[in-house]
Every structure is written in structure tokens, then in C-alpha cells.
Design an enzyme around this catalytic site. Structure first.
Site, PDB file in Angstrom:
ATOM      1  N   SER A 240       0.842  -1.215   0.000  1.00  0.00           N
ATOM      2  CA  SER A 240       0.000   0.000   0.000  1.00  0.00           C
ATOM      3  C   SER A 240       0.872   1.259   0.000  1.00  0.00           C
ATOM      4  O   SER A 240       0.561   2.239  -0.699  1.00  0.00           O
ATOM      5  CB  SER A 240      -0.961   0.006   1.188  1.00  0.00           C
ATOM      6  OG  SER A 240      -0.282  -0.218   2.403  1.00  0.00           O
ATOM      7  N   HIS A 270      -1.906  -8.893   1.952  1.00  0.00           N
ATOM      8  CA  HIS A 270      -1.620  -7.619   2.640  1.00  0.00           C
ATOM      9  C   HIS A 270      -2.798  -7.295   3.568  1.00  0.00           C
ATOM     10  O   HIS A 270      -3.147  -8.110   4.418  1.00  0.00           O
ATOM     11  CB  HIS A 270      -1.345  -6.559   1.562  1.00  0.00           C
ATOM     12  CG  HIS A 270      -0.814  -5.245   2.048  1.00  0.00           C
ATOM     13  ND1 HIS A 270      -0.255  -5.071   3.287  1.00  0.00           N
ATOM     14  CD2 HIS A 270      -0.756  -4.013   1.448  1.00  0.00           C
ATOM     15  CE1 HIS A 270       0.126  -3.799   3.435  1.00  0.00           C
ATOM     16  NE2 HIS A 270      -0.183  -3.143   2.335  1.00  0.00           N
ATOM     17  N   HIS A 317       5.585 -12.693   7.709  1.00  0.00           N
ATOM     18  CA  HIS A 317       5.806 -11.299   7.283  1.00  0.00           C
ATOM     19  C   HIS A 317       7.021 -11.242   6.374  1.00  0.00           C
ATOM     20  O   HIS A 317       7.959 -12.022   6.531  1.00  0.00           O
ATOM     21  CB  HIS A 317       6.025 -10.376   8.486  1.00  0.00           C
ATOM     22  CG  HIS A 317       5.775  -8.939   8.145  1.00  0.00           C
ATOM     23  ND1 HIS A 317       6.767  -8.120   7.652  1.00  0.00           N
ATOM     24  CD2 HIS A 317       4.649  -8.195   8.194  1.00  0.00           C
ATOM     25  CE1 HIS A 317       6.238  -6.925   7.422  1.00  0.00           C
ATOM     26  NE2 HIS A 317       4.959  -6.941   7.753  1.00  0.00           N
ATOM     27  N   ARG A 326       2.662  -4.600  16.856  1.00  0.00           N
ATOM     28  CA  ARG A 326       1.272  -4.145  16.677  1.00  0.00           C
ATOM     29  C   ARG A 326       0.311  -5.226  17.171  1.00  0.00           C
ATOM     30  O   ARG A 326      -0.785  -4.938  17.654  1.00  0.00           O
ATOM     31  CB  ARG A 326       1.004  -3.812  15.200  1.00  0.00           C
ATOM     32  CG  ARG A 326       1.896  -2.699  14.651  1.00  0.00           C
ATOM     33  CD  ARG A 326       1.755  -2.531  13.157  1.00  0.00           C
ATOM     34  NE  ARG A 326       2.127  -3.734  12.426  1.00  0.00           N
ATOM     35  CZ  ARG A 326       2.011  -3.880  11.108  1.00  0.00           C
ATOM     36  NH1 ARG A 326       1.508  -2.884  10.377  1.00  0.00           N
ATOM     37  NH2 ARG A 326       2.385  -5.004  10.521  1.00  0.00           N
TER      38      ARG A 326
HETATM   39  N1  CMX Z   1       1.138 -19.762   6.149  1.00  0.00           N
HETATM   40  C1  CMX Z   1       1.614 -20.690   5.283  1.00  0.00           C
HETATM   41  N2  CMX Z   1       2.673 -20.497   4.487  1.00  0.00           N
HETATM   42  C2  CMX Z   1       3.306 -19.321   4.594  1.00  0.00           C
HETATM   43  C3  CMX Z   1       2.894 -18.334   5.499  1.00  0.00           C
HETATM   44  C4  CMX Z   1       1.758 -18.580   6.279  1.00  0.00           C
HETATM   45  N3  CMX Z   1       1.252 -17.668   7.106  1.00  0.00           N
HETATM   46  N4  CMX Z   1       3.718 -17.279   5.375  1.00  0.00           N
HETATM   47  C5  CMX Z   1       4.617 -17.588   4.422  1.00  0.00           C
HETATM   48  N5  CMX Z   1       4.352 -18.825   3.955  1.00  0.00           N
HETATM   49  C6  CMX Z   1       5.031 -19.510   2.849  1.00  0.00           C
HETATM   50  C7  CMX Z   1       4.925 -18.652   1.594  1.00  0.00           C
HETATM   51  O1  CMX Z   1       3.646 -18.793   0.978  1.00  0.00           O
HETATM   52  C8  CMX Z   1       6.075 -19.158   0.785  1.00  0.00           C
HETATM   53  O2  CMX Z   1       5.671 -20.374   0.201  1.00  0.00           O
HETATM   54  P1  CMX Z   1       6.221 -20.824  -1.266  1.00  0.00           P
HETATM   55  O3  CMX Z   1       7.689 -21.017  -1.064  1.00  0.00           O
HETATM   56  O4  CMX Z   1       5.473 -22.045  -1.555  1.00  0.00           O
HETATM   57  O5  CMX Z   1       5.899 -19.671  -2.191  1.00  0.00           O
HETATM   58  C9  CMX Z   1       7.118 -19.460   1.864  1.00  0.00           C
HETATM   59  O6  CMX Z   1       6.392 -19.621   3.097  1.00  0.00           O
HETATM   60  C10 CMX Z   1       8.144 -18.370   2.033  1.00  0.00           C
HETATM   61  O7  CMX Z   1       7.479 -17.148   2.247  1.00  0.00           O
HETATM   62  P2  CMX Z   1       8.142 -16.006   3.153  1.00  0.00           P
HETATM   63  O8  CMX Z   1       9.406 -15.586   2.479  1.00  0.00           O
HETATM   64  O9  CMX Z   1       8.222 -16.429   4.565  1.00  0.00           O
HETATM   65  O10 CMX Z   1       7.034 -14.858   3.104  1.00  0.00           O
HETATM   66  P3  CMX Z   1       6.865 -13.714   2.017  1.00  0.00           P
HETATM   67  O11 CMX Z   1       7.776 -12.592   2.362  1.00  0.00           O
HETATM   68  O12 CMX Z   1       6.932 -14.244   0.636  1.00  0.00           O
HETATM   69  O13 CMX Z   1       5.349 -13.279   2.272  1.00  0.00           O
HETATM   70  C11 CMX Z   1       3.447 -12.803   3.620  1.00  0.00           C
HETATM   71  C12 CMX Z   1       4.947 -12.580   3.423  1.00  0.00           C
HETATM   72  C13 CMX Z   1       2.962 -11.891   4.726  1.00  0.00           C
HETATM   73  C14 CMX Z   1       2.713 -12.452   2.329  1.00  0.00           C
HETATM   74  C15 CMX Z   1       3.222 -14.293   4.012  1.00  0.00           C
HETATM   75  O14 CMX Z   1       3.841 -14.566   5.259  1.00  0.00           O
HETATM   76  C16 CMX Z   1       1.758 -14.683   4.069  1.00  0.00           C
HETATM   77  O15 CMX Z   1       1.187 -15.042   3.034  1.00  0.00           O
HETATM   78  N6  CMX Z   1       1.110 -14.602   5.269  1.00  0.00           N
HETATM   79  C17 CMX Z   1      -0.318 -14.835   5.389  1.00  0.00           C
HETATM   80  C18 CMX Z   1      -1.092 -13.620   4.916  1.00  0.00           C
HETATM   81  C19 CMX Z   1      -0.941 -12.460   5.872  1.00  0.00           C
HETATM   82  O16 CMX Z   1      -1.105 -12.597   7.083  1.00  0.00           O
HETATM   83  N7  CMX Z   1      -0.688 -11.260   5.327  1.00  0.00           N
HETATM   84  C20 CMX Z   1      -0.676 -10.023   6.134  1.00  0.00           C
HETATM   85  C21 CMX Z   1       0.723  -9.425   6.290  1.00  0.00           C
HETATM   86  C22 CMX Z   1       0.658  -8.117   7.044  1.00  0.00           C
HETATM   87  C23 CMX Z   1       0.005  -7.039   6.227  1.00  0.00           C
HETATM   88  O17 CMX Z   1       0.578  -6.674   5.171  1.00  0.00           O
HETATM   89  O18 CMX Z   1      -1.092  -6.589   6.547  1.00  0.00           O
END
Ligand code: CMX
Length: 434
Positions: A240, A270, A317, A326
Site C-alpha cells: 500500500s 496484505h 511477514h 502491533r
Molecule cells: N502460512 C503458510 N505459508 C506461509 C505463510 C503462512 N502464514 N507465510 C509464508 N508462507 C510460505 C509462503 O507462501 C512461501 O511459500 P512458497 O515457497 O510455496 O511460495 C514461503 O512460506 C516463504 O514465504 P516467506 O518468504 O516467509 O514470506 P513472504 O515474504 O513471501 O510473504 C506474507 C509474506 C505476509 C505475504 C506471508 O507470510 C503470508 O502469506 N502470510 C499470510 C497472509 C498475511 O497474514 N498477510 C498479512 C501481512 C501483514 C500485512 O501486510 O497486513
């Protein structure tokens, strides 16, 4: 306006500081980019400047150098309240100093004056199909108001680059004043038979927002103040913030830029994660027969979700490597005000269970909860049960940070953003030869 006068005093020295930093250090390197990073969402690449806040992977966010506990303690409060006023975080993010009660009051009054929503926005939103997602309505409402942009008008009339920040500041103040009105309008239109509640000119920005939503509980007003402070800024690289910054760099006005940012916030990875968390918890509760499930049942449900190839919403994250402060601030609020709430108990059990499972699962680099893992249970407790709306609240808050940063981008004369892309063929040629 004192806020504007204060900002003017800051702009000159800051321009000089940036000029001198570029002169002294302009050719030094702060990041190198690997091929993996180019394919991998540019994670960790340092390539933009964002003044209002900075994120440390272990410590979490600092707003202009202040941690969340410091901000909660130092920012002015509403009469009888304990949580910081969002007007104060806006002042801090923009000016870089803790405001006085008087500084905050001035912002409250200014936003009260500018808050009224034009009728055409209401007409436009009423014309949408009923099932239009609240985030779509929010982004559209912001975009519809673009015709109000003072920056766009002044630019067309002919504006010197050194003056850009001034009409941007005015647009930002108008937008921030109107966002709670827009959000409350969307809420009441979508879920409460379009029975709108007029603003209360006696209340602060968040208190009035709660009032227009139709939730008069003083404790909810406190929650909303805290919520709107906590979600305000998370440095510049998140979707964002970065999209607002990028679109603004084309000198698209704050309405265009913020609407773009909100479209990014609406993604489930996000900001939409806050609605996903509650949707997922309620589904789990229902499938497990209601009530608070056992730890074993929760563990199984978490594994089932992962085994279906889905993410656990609210966990993980891109930058953080520990529990999001937070999340902790919201947990403290819950422990104080709603310790016996059923959904809070489930959120707490998830905190005990999920990190271990994610570590065992072995994919997520950060197994700890983020801000979105907690916010929904608090909102639900006070009767805001329409979780499709939650990301709009996040959006109202995020506007504080990204718009403060936008004013600074124009004040510092930052150019249009244009990083270089490469093709896979180009990468192969670099390292394998032709
Ligand atoms: N549950 C399951 N798998 C997860 C996970 C979770 N909560 N968080 C990361 N992973 C997985 C990723 O999908 C990725 O899988 P692949 O290798 O198959 O693609 C792997 O772990 C590595 O990811 P990462 O490097 O740890 O995380 P990223 O930096 O790529 O992504 C985020 C970060 C937040 C998008 C991810 O942790 C996620 O999808 N979390 C759940 C959604 C969420 O809570 N988002 C809100 C974030 C805060 C905000 O912006 O508001």
C-alpha cells in the site's frame, strides 16, 4: 494553520540535508540485487527513501524513532482516554516531533471543518451493485473525489516544482478529513439499510468515526484510536505504501495515489488478511462444533489448512522476524478489556500453536503473528461483525502514513520512479554468455 507553518519550517532544512547527503554519499552503494531478489519480490532491496517510519525485522516498527509503547505513552489522548489520538500520529509522522495537546486539537478541528462528503460520492456509491466489496467502494469513493484535487488544478494552471508540496498538503488534509465519513457511509449503506448517522462535531477524528459507524461504546472509541494509530505506517516497501508512493511520483494527485494504495491493501496477502483471519477462525469454530476448540483440534485445523496449500492468515511477514509489536499492543488491549472473549481465547490459542507448526512446516521465514492476526477479534467484540469491512478501517489508518510520506516526496522534489527491469534472456546472457 500552525501545522502548515511548522511544516514550512522543516522543509527548507530537510531539502538542504538531502541535498548534502546526495552530494556526499550519492555514489555509495546501499544494496546489491541478486537474481533471486529480482524474481523474488525485491525482498530486502534498499532502493527508496521513506521518512515517517522504519521497520526493524526483530524490533518492529518505529514511527519517527518512537516504538509503539512510546507512542502510546507520549501522544495526546482524548479526555478521560488512555489510547493515543490518531491526529497525534499524523503530526508525528509528518513533522517528526511529538505534538502538544494544542497541536492535536488544531488537527481535529481542521478535519472537522473539511469532513463533509460531497453528495455525488454518495450517489455514485449508491449506484453500485449491493455486493460490491467495501474496499472497492472505498477505493472508488477516493477516486471519485479526484475532481476536488487542488494539486491537479494548480498544476494545470502552472506550478513551480518547489511549490508542489503545498497543494498536496491541502489535498491530504481534505482527504484525511473525509476518509472516516466515506468509510462510515459505506458501512451504513452496505450493512445498516443506508441509515446514515450525522457527525458529532464535539468528537475527535476516531471518536467521531466510531459514532458515525453507529458504535457509541467509549471502549470501542478507545480501540479505534489505538487501531488507527497502529496501522498508520509500516515503512515504505509494503504494497500500500509503495503503490501510493509510485503513483504519486508521476505527479498523479493524492486522490489517484491513495486510491492505488488502497487497491494494493485490498490483497489477501496484505491488508485483506484481517478479514481472512476472522473468516478462517469463524469457519474453524463452526466446523469444530462451536465454542472454543481444544489446542489439539486447532493444531489439526492449522495442518489441514497448510496441507490444502493455503496460508495461515495473520502469520508470517516479508520483513518481521518476530511477533509484530502491533499484535502485542492489541493483545494488551484485549487482556485489559475483553479477557474472557471467546474469539480472543481462540486467537490466544492460535498464538500458542501456529508458530511451532509453521516452523515444523518449514516454509514461512517468519512463523510469528502479524498485525492482522489480532485486529478482527477486537472489532468483533464491540459489534463490528461485518468482517468484509475490516480492511477499510486499515485503509483509513494507512492513509495517515502514506499521505504524510507523499507530502514529503513532493516537498523534497523526488522524481518519477522508474526502476529497470530485465528479461530472463538478459540474465542468462550475463552469466552464461550467448
Ligand atoms: N502460512 C503458510 N505459508 C506461509 C505463510 C503462512 N502464514 N507465510 C509464508 N508462507 C510460505 C509462503 O507462501 C512461501 O511459500 P512458497 O515457497 O510455496 O511460495 C514461503 O512460506 C516463504 O514465504 P516467506 O518468504 O516467509 O514470506 P513472504 O515474504 O513471501 O510473504 C506474507 C509474506 C505476509 C505475504 C506471508 O507470510 C503470508 O502469506 N502470510 C499470510 C497472509 C498475511 O497474514 N498477510 C498479512 C501481512 C501483514 C500485512 O501486510 O497486513
Amino acid at each position: 494553520m500552525k501545522l502548515k507553518e511548522k511544516l514550512v519550517k522543516k522543509i527548507g532544512p530537510m531539502r538542504e540535508e538531502v541535498r548534502s547527503v546526495i552530494e556526499k554519499h550519492g555514489d555509495k552503494t546501499i544494496s546489491e540485487v541478486t537474481v533471486k531478489q529480482a524474481y523474488g519480490g525485491m525482498r530486502g532491496v534498499k532502493c527508496m527513501v521513506w521518512e515517517p517510519s522504519a521497520l526493524d525485522p526483530m524490533e518492529g516498527i518505529r514511527f519517527r524513532g518512537y516504538t509503539i509503547p512510546e507512542v502510546r505513552e507520549k501522544l495526546p489522548k482524548a479526555p478521560g482516554g488512555e489510547e493515543p489520538l490518531p491526529e497525534g500520529i499524523f503530526y508525528l509522522l509528518l513533522i517528526g516531533e511529538i505534538p502538544t495537546e494544542e497541536d492535536v486539537k488544531e488537527i481535529t478541528q481542521e478535519w472537522q471543518k473539511r469532513g463533509e462528503l460531497p453528495q455525488y460520492i454518495k450517489d455514485a456509491l449508491r449506484a453500485l451493485p449491493e455486493d460490491t466489496h467495501p474496499m472497492t467502494q472505498f477505493s472508488l469513493g477516493i477516486l471519485c473525489m479526484q475532481r476536488e484535487s487542488i494539486f491537479a488544478r494548480r498544476y494545470r494552471e502552472g506550478l513551480s516544482k518547489t511549490e508542489y508540496w503545498e497543494p498536496v498538503f491541502e489535498d491530504v488534509m481534505n482527504l484525511l478529513a473525509k476518509l472516516p465519513h466515506l468509510a462510515a457511509f459505506i458501512y451504513r449503506k452496505t450493512y445498516k439499510n443506508d441509515e446514515q448517522i450525522p457527525p458529532d462535531p464535539e468528537l475527535d477524528w476516531a471518536g467521531n468515526f466510531a459514532h458515525m459507524l453507529g458504535i457509541e461504546d467509549d471502549e470501542f472509541k478507545e480501540l479505534l484510536r489505538l487501531y488507527l494509530v497502529l496501522h498508520s505506517d509500516h515503512e515504505g516497501g509494503n504494497v500500500s505504501a509503495h503503490s501510493t508512493h509510485l503513483v504519486g511520483s508521476a505527479l498523479s494527485d493524492p486522490y489517484y495515489a491513495l486510491s492505488a494504495g488502497m487497491n494494493g491493501l485490498a490483497g489477501p496477502l496484505h491488508g485483506l488478511a484481517n478479514q481472512e483471519v476472522i473468516r478462517w477462525i469463524l469457519k474453524m469454530k463452526e466446523e469444530l462444533g462451536g465454542g472454543v476448540p481444544t489446542k489439539e483440534q486447532i493444531s489439526q485445523y492449522v495442518w489441514d489448512t497448510l496441507n490444502k496449500g493455503q496460508v495461515i492468515p495473520g502469520y508470517g511477514h516479508a520483513v518481521l522476524r518476530k511477533t509484530d509489536p502491533r499484535y502485542i499492543a492489541q493483545r494488551e488491549f484485549a487482556l485489559k478489556h475483553l479477557p474472557d472473549d471467546e474469539i480472543f481465547k481462540i486467537v490466544s490459542l492460535l498464538y500458542e500453536v501456529v508458530p511451532g507448526i509453521l516452523m515444523e512446516h518449514g516454509k514461512a521465514k517468519n512463523p510469528w503473528p502479524n498485525v492482522d492476526a489480532h485486529s478482527g477479534c477486537l472489532l468483533l467484540h464491540y459489534g463490528l461483525k461485518e468482517y468484509d469491512f475490516y480492511t477499510v478501517l486499515f485503509g483509513v489508518s494507512r492513509a495517515l502514513g502514506v499521505l504524510a510520506a507523499l507530502i514529503w516526496s513532493r516537498a523534497l522534489g523526488l522524481p518519477i520512479e522508474r526502476p529497470k527491469s530485465v528479461t530472463t534472456e538478459w540474465i542468462k546472457q550475463q552469466f552464461e554468455g550467448s
